[in-house]
Design a protein around this motif. Sequence first.
Motif, PDB file in Angstrom:
ATOM      1  N   ARG A 511       0.844  -1.191   0.000  1.00 34.48           N
ATOM      2  CA  ARG A 511       0.000   0.000   0.000  1.00 34.48           C
ATOM      3  C   ARG A 511       0.874   1.233   0.000  1.00 34.48           C
ATOM      4  O   ARG A 511       1.904   1.284   0.669  1.00 34.48           O
ATOM      5  CB  ARG A 511      -0.875   0.011   1.252  1.00 34.48           C
ATOM      6  CG  ARG A 511      -1.969  -1.003   1.181  1.00 34.48           C
ATOM      7  CD  ARG A 511      -2.868  -0.876   2.385  1.00 34.48           C
ATOM      8  NE  ARG A 511      -3.446  -2.182   2.627  1.00 34.48           N
ATOM      9  CZ  ARG A 511      -3.626  -2.698   3.833  1.00 34.48           C
ATOM     10  NH1 ARG A 511      -3.270  -2.024   4.905  1.00 34.48           N
ATOM     11  NH2 ARG A 511      -4.163  -3.881   3.965  1.00 34.48           N
ATOM     12  N   LYS A 512       0.409   2.229  -0.751  1.00 33.37           N
ATOM     13  CA  LYS A 512       1.194   3.458  -0.868  1.00 33.37           C
ATOM     14  C   LYS A 512       0.639   4.539   0.055  1.00 33.37           C
ATOM     15  O   LYS A 512      -0.524   4.505   0.436  1.00 33.37           O
ATOM     16  CB  LYS A 512       1.166   3.946  -2.321  1.00 33.37           C
ATOM     17  CG  LYS A 512       1.860   2.984  -3.275  1.00 33.37           C
ATOM     18  CD  LYS A 512       1.730   3.440  -4.712  1.00 33.37           C
ATOM     19  CE  LYS A 512       2.700   4.558  -5.039  1.00 33.37           C
ATOM     20  NZ  LYS A 512       2.637   4.896  -6.482  1.00 33.37           N
ATOM     21  N   THR A 513       1.491   5.494   0.347  1.00 30.51           N
ATOM     22  CA  THR A 513       1.071   6.583   1.234  1.00 30.51           C
ATOM     23  C   THR A 513      -0.026   7.436   0.610  1.00 30.51           C
ATOM     24  O   THR A 513      -0.758   8.116   1.305  1.00 30.51           O
ATOM     25  CB  THR A 513       2.267   7.507   1.553  1.00 30.51           C
ATOM     26  OG1 THR A 513       2.911   7.827   0.322  1.00 30.51           O
ATOM     27  CG2 THR A 513       3.252   6.840   2.480  1.00 30.51           C
ATOM     28  N   ASN A 514      -0.176   7.392  -0.735  1.00 25.26           N
ATOM     29  CA  ASN A 514      -1.233   8.184  -1.373  1.00 25.26           C
ATOM     30  C   ASN A 514      -2.564   7.438  -1.379  1.00 25.26           C
ATOM     31  O   ASN A 514      -3.493   7.837  -2.075  1.00 25.26           O
ATOM     32  CB  ASN A 514      -0.828   8.591  -2.794  1.00 25.26           C
ATOM     33  CG  ASN A 514      -0.633   7.395  -3.714  1.00 25.26           C
ATOM     34  OD1 ASN A 514      -0.900   6.253  -3.324  1.00 25.26           O
ATOM     35  ND2 ASN A 514      -0.162   7.648  -4.911  1.00 25.26           N
ATOM     36  N   GLY A 515      -2.657   6.340  -0.623  1.00 27.29           N
ATOM     37  CA  GLY A 515      -3.908   5.602  -0.531  1.00 27.29           C
ATOM     38  C   GLY A 515      -4.093   4.584  -1.637  1.00 27.29           C
ATOM     39  O   GLY A 515      -5.065   3.840  -1.653  1.00 27.29           O
ATOM     40  N   GLN A 516      -3.170   4.542  -2.595  1.00 26.82           N
ATOM     41  CA  GLN A 516      -3.281   3.592  -3.702  1.00 26.82           C
ATOM     42  C   GLN A 516      -2.420   2.363  -3.427  1.00 26.82           C
ATOM     43  O   GLN A 516      -1.742   2.284  -2.409  1.00 26.82           O
ATOM     44  CB  GLN A 516      -2.876   4.270  -5.006  1.00 26.82           C
ATOM     45  CG  GLN A 516      -3.834   5.375  -5.432  1.00 26.82           C
ATOM     46  CD  GLN A 516      -5.240   4.864  -5.687  1.00 26.82           C
ATOM     47  OE1 GLN A 516      -5.422   3.728  -6.112  1.00 26.82           O
ATOM     48  NE2 GLN A 516      -6.238   5.696  -5.422  1.00 26.82           N
ATOM     49  N   ASN A 517      -2.459   1.429  -4.352  1.00 23.43           N
ATOM     50  CA  ASN A 517      -1.763   0.165  -4.145  1.00 23.43           C
ATOM     51  C   ASN A 517      -0.636  -0.055  -5.140  1.00 23.43           C
ATOM     52  O   ASN A 517      -0.606   0.544  -6.202  1.00 23.43           O
ATOM     53  CB  ASN A 517      -2.746  -0.992  -4.301  1.00 23.43           C
ATOM     54  CG  ASN A 517      -3.832  -0.932  -3.255  1.00 23.43           C
ATOM     55  OD1 ASN A 517      -3.563  -0.805  -2.072  1.00 23.43           O
ATOM     56  ND2 ASN A 517      -5.076  -0.991  -3.698  1.00 23.43           N
ATOM     57  N   VAL A 518       0.250  -0.967  -4.769  1.00 16.76           N
ATOM     58  CA  VAL A 518       1.255  -1.462  -5.699  1.00 16.76           C
ATOM     59  C   VAL A 518       0.809  -2.867  -6.095  1.00 16.76           C
ATOM     60  O   VAL A 518       0.530  -3.699  -5.232  1.00 16.76           O
ATOM     61  CB  VAL A 518       2.658  -1.526  -5.049  1.00 16.76           C
ATOM     62  CG1 VAL A 518       3.682  -2.034  -6.055  1.00 16.76           C
ATOM     63  CG2 VAL A 518       3.056  -0.169  -4.495  1.00 16.76           C
ATOM     64  N   PHE A 519       0.720  -3.102  -7.393  1.00 18.80           N
ATOM     65  CA  PHE A 519       0.298  -4.405  -7.902  1.00 18.80           C
ATOM     66  C   PHE A 519       1.492  -5.137  -8.500  1.00 18.80           C
ATOM     67  O   PHE A 519       2.409  -4.526  -9.027  1.00 18.80           O
ATOM     68  CB  PHE A 519      -0.735  -4.241  -9.022  1.00 18.80           C
ATOM     69  CG  PHE A 519      -2.015  -3.582  -8.592  1.00 18.80           C
ATOM     70  CD1 PHE A 519      -3.108  -4.348  -8.220  1.00 18.80           C
ATOM     71  CD2 PHE A 519      -2.135  -2.200  -8.576  1.00 18.80           C
ATOM     72  CE1 PHE A 519      -4.305  -3.751  -7.851  1.00 18.80           C
ATOM     73  CE2 PHE A 519      -3.326  -1.588  -8.197  1.00 18.80           C
ATOM     74  CZ  PHE A 519      -4.415  -2.374  -7.831  1.00 18.80           C
ATOM     75  N   SER A 520       1.440  -6.466  -8.417  1.00 19.32           N
ATOM     76  CA  SER A 520       2.391  -7.246  -9.194  1.00 19.32           C
ATOM     77  C   SER A 520       1.666  -8.490  -9.697  1.00 19.32           C
ATOM     78  O   SER A 520       0.510  -8.719  -9.365  1.00 19.32           O
ATOM     79  CB  SER A 520       3.619  -7.617  -8.370  1.00 19.32           C
ATOM     80  OG  SER A 520       4.567  -8.230  -9.215  1.00 19.32           O
ATOM     81  N   TYR A 521       2.376  -9.282 -10.492  1.00 15.62           N
ATOM     82  CA  TYR A 521       1.728 -10.429 -11.139  1.00 15.62           C
ATOM     83  C   TYR A 521       1.992 -11.732 -10.398  1.00 15.62           C
ATOM     84  O   TYR A 521       3.066 -11.939  -9.851  1.00 15.62           O
ATOM     85  CB  TYR A 521       2.224 -10.560 -12.579  1.00 15.62           C
ATOM     86  CG  TYR A 521       1.854  -9.388 -13.448  1.00 15.62           C
ATOM     87  CD1 TYR A 521       0.646  -9.363 -14.127  1.00 15.62           C
ATOM     88  CD2 TYR A 521       2.711  -8.299 -13.580  1.00 15.62           C
ATOM     89  CE1 TYR A 521       0.293  -8.292 -14.927  1.00 15.62           C
ATOM     90  CE2 TYR A 521       2.369  -7.218 -14.376  1.00 15.62           C
ATOM     91  CZ  TYR A 521       1.161  -7.211 -15.048  1.00 15.62           C
ATOM     92  OH  TYR A 521       0.821  -6.147 -15.832  1.00 15.62           O
TER      93      TYR A 521
END
Lengths: 693, 204
Positions: A511-521
Amino acid sequence: MHKSLIISILFFIPFLKIEAQDVYKEVLEPTNLEEVVLTATRTMRQLSSLPLPVTLVSKKQILESGTIRLNEILNEQTGIITIADESGFEGIQIQGIASDYILILIDGVPLVGRSAGNFDLSRLTTGNIKQIEIVKGPSSSLYGSEALGGVINIITEKPKTEDLKGNVSYRIGSFTQQDINLELKQRLNKFRYNVFANRFSSAGYDLDSNTDGQTVNPFENYTLNGRLYYDFNDKLSLVTSTRYYNQLQDAGFIFNNEQFEGDSKENELNVHGRLDQKWNKKLSTSYELYYTNYKANELLKNANSGIILSDSDFNQKLLRPEIRSNYTFKNSGTITVGIGLQYDALDRTFFDKQVDFNSQYIYVQYDVNPTEKLNIIAGGRFDNHSEYSNQFSPKLAVRYKITEHLATKASIGYGFKAPDFRQLYFDFTNSAVGYTVLGYNVAIEKLAELQAQGQIIDVLIPENELREPLQAESSIGYNIGFTYKKDKWKTELNVFRNDFKNLIDTRIIARKTNGQNVFSYRNFDKIYTTGLEINVNYKASKKLNLSSGYQLLYAFDKAKKRLIDDGNVFARDPETNETVVVTKSQYFGLVNRSRHNANFKVFYDIEKIKANINLRLLYRSKYAQFDTNGNGLIDIYDTSFIDGYATANVSVSKTLYNSFNLIVGANNVLNYKDENIPTLPGIQGYIKLNYQF
Amino acid sequence: MKKGIFLLTVLSIVFTSCNNDDDTPPASNPDPLQSEQIINFYAPQTGGQGQPVGGAFTKFDFTTGTQTTSDTDWDIAFRGTTIAINGGEATGTLDEPIRNGEAAATIVSGTFASVTSADGLTFAQDGDTAFAIPTGSDNGWYNYNFMTNIVSPIPGKVLVVKTRNGKYAKIEILSYYQNQDTAQDGRYYTFNYAYNPNAGDSSF
């Protein structure tokens, strides 16, 4: 399952040799009158004798239908659909399997350059095609990666006559759509050539006048293809082909009253050389070298401020030398062996640097008729790859002639798709929303960088889990069918099932500090597609031919089905806004899949006036485009359904002064339109004049 | 006739026994469960689009069933798609309210009606690593569709909240858009909640 398939095929091969005695020669030496296909076995085989489900589209069919791009003619075949997926790019679907898993070949060599996994078949003109061969079901045993749902092979023709032959055609239609073809071909003793040029352009169209800009922007493209043939002697011949494709499309659009302008460019080069050597009656060898390069560039900027909105580049290369041999045993079948290397490279926006793949492969196939009535093909291919685990892809196919008119066939095969460049090397942060997508190979390193920059609140997946190997996506396909051919009737029935596993999709890793996520495969989904296909052809008279096709399809995600069984999937009733439990019968299945597809075609020949009429009716039942209620699957409460619809295409062709041919036609004469189907404009009329010499 | 009398007798026995059960006096007279729907609860934020998210959270108090600006008498607070609770500590984003209560929360799968008790649930508080109600698409209560740019509450996600003073409430978010119309502005919550005002009673 995969293992037992291998075992059963290995068991079969020695067994065959013992049984193989009186070979029925017919299948190995097809006559000129018979329809012959190359794709299914990499040898010349009569279409009707094959133990696999194969569709053949002839040049005659293409010409009569008036279609000019490959997607148009394929869309009219039973069980084959062209459709745009969530990315907005159009691709093909066979047996309910998406474009990502369908291999596209020209004369047996692969085409590259996909958009979000979709291969855009409108890139290919039908102007210089001899025939199109479609093998349904997995064919990785011969073709390796991507051949899970099927293989589409475009076959070109070797010029035959000493006279200069060729044709020139011009077609103009609605939306200022223009198509110009020029083809010249000739044989000069040992040397033969074929030169082809095509220009295709359109002013585009707009389906939704409420939104600014057009649905499809104006474009123009060019295809040039030169093929040279040289027969050194009876036993040694050379063929080379160079194809170049270029498209320029206006990419401008209006968003929030801001105008953006720019172009989208595509460039493709294919260079293919093959030397065919016949050692003797039994043994032949082909030496093949193939290179292709696909480039796409798009630059968009704000028309007022000049600020660049996006600048994306895509540059993919593939180099492949291959040697294959066919050896025909006396009375005991044909063995095909091929070995090859493949070098893949991709450099694109959102990659740190150019990335390369290397693979080596070998395949073996044994095609035998142990008795006059029985044909068996057993084969397998081994792929060794630099980026993922080795793959062994076996296949077994059997055809049995029950009576003179009735035959049954069955096949089972393994197919795989290697993780693609994007799934391994992507490093993308959406500038508008702020989420990040990282490829499997770069995820750990890039995540550490983001952490060092203080952009990460929380890592959700521990590093050892991120290191779990990414497997190739794979499937096992089963096809069982009957063919019946008598007098005026020709009927085919095929029942299919494809079980997919290790499908690659994204998951949230941090999870990012801007409220968004980091995705991977990672691998997770298991899906299946199953159904049946029926084709009936009735030649009522010399003048009238009727044909009809139908596909029934069920395509579901197994994991989602289990969640529903456990009562863990919910939906909101849009009427009452109340949450309800989704039941099994309310689960509609995978996106973009219609339960029913049907076609009906009439061909009527009016010999007296050298004219013919050709009518094709196509129907697909309702399907959903995407999940709208947030539960991750398509259920009856979703609101993205496109209701079932029919389209009709009609063309009338008349020959004038022997060498001129005039075609007048209209596609989508029922004028079906839906702003949610951007690839289907309203009625499109056209007129085409062809001069053949 | 005789049969009728017999039936009557049986029925009255049944009724009597029912009455007997009901006669057992309750520990106290419980206050009724408060079930309400809150419409267009506005939860603005600043930043976003790659910039740090900030701005005051819009707070809600279950005791009064209304929005509040109190620094102490609040249970749950909203900012954009982020939900904070009055328990634990700040997670580290800008402009978070000070936690001075003992609130905790968890997410349960089920229809709103099927969640009848908070018994046996594991509650979490906001902490320096994460919110008790996870943020991000498909992570907590919502799903963001990249194609349509719409935030949809995931159906079947019921937030169960232990309030700042140890009472229980359940919430189902129905919409993130004004007047529950995705064509209108976002950050307007519509949600159902049920609040049990009786201390120690975890049933809904």
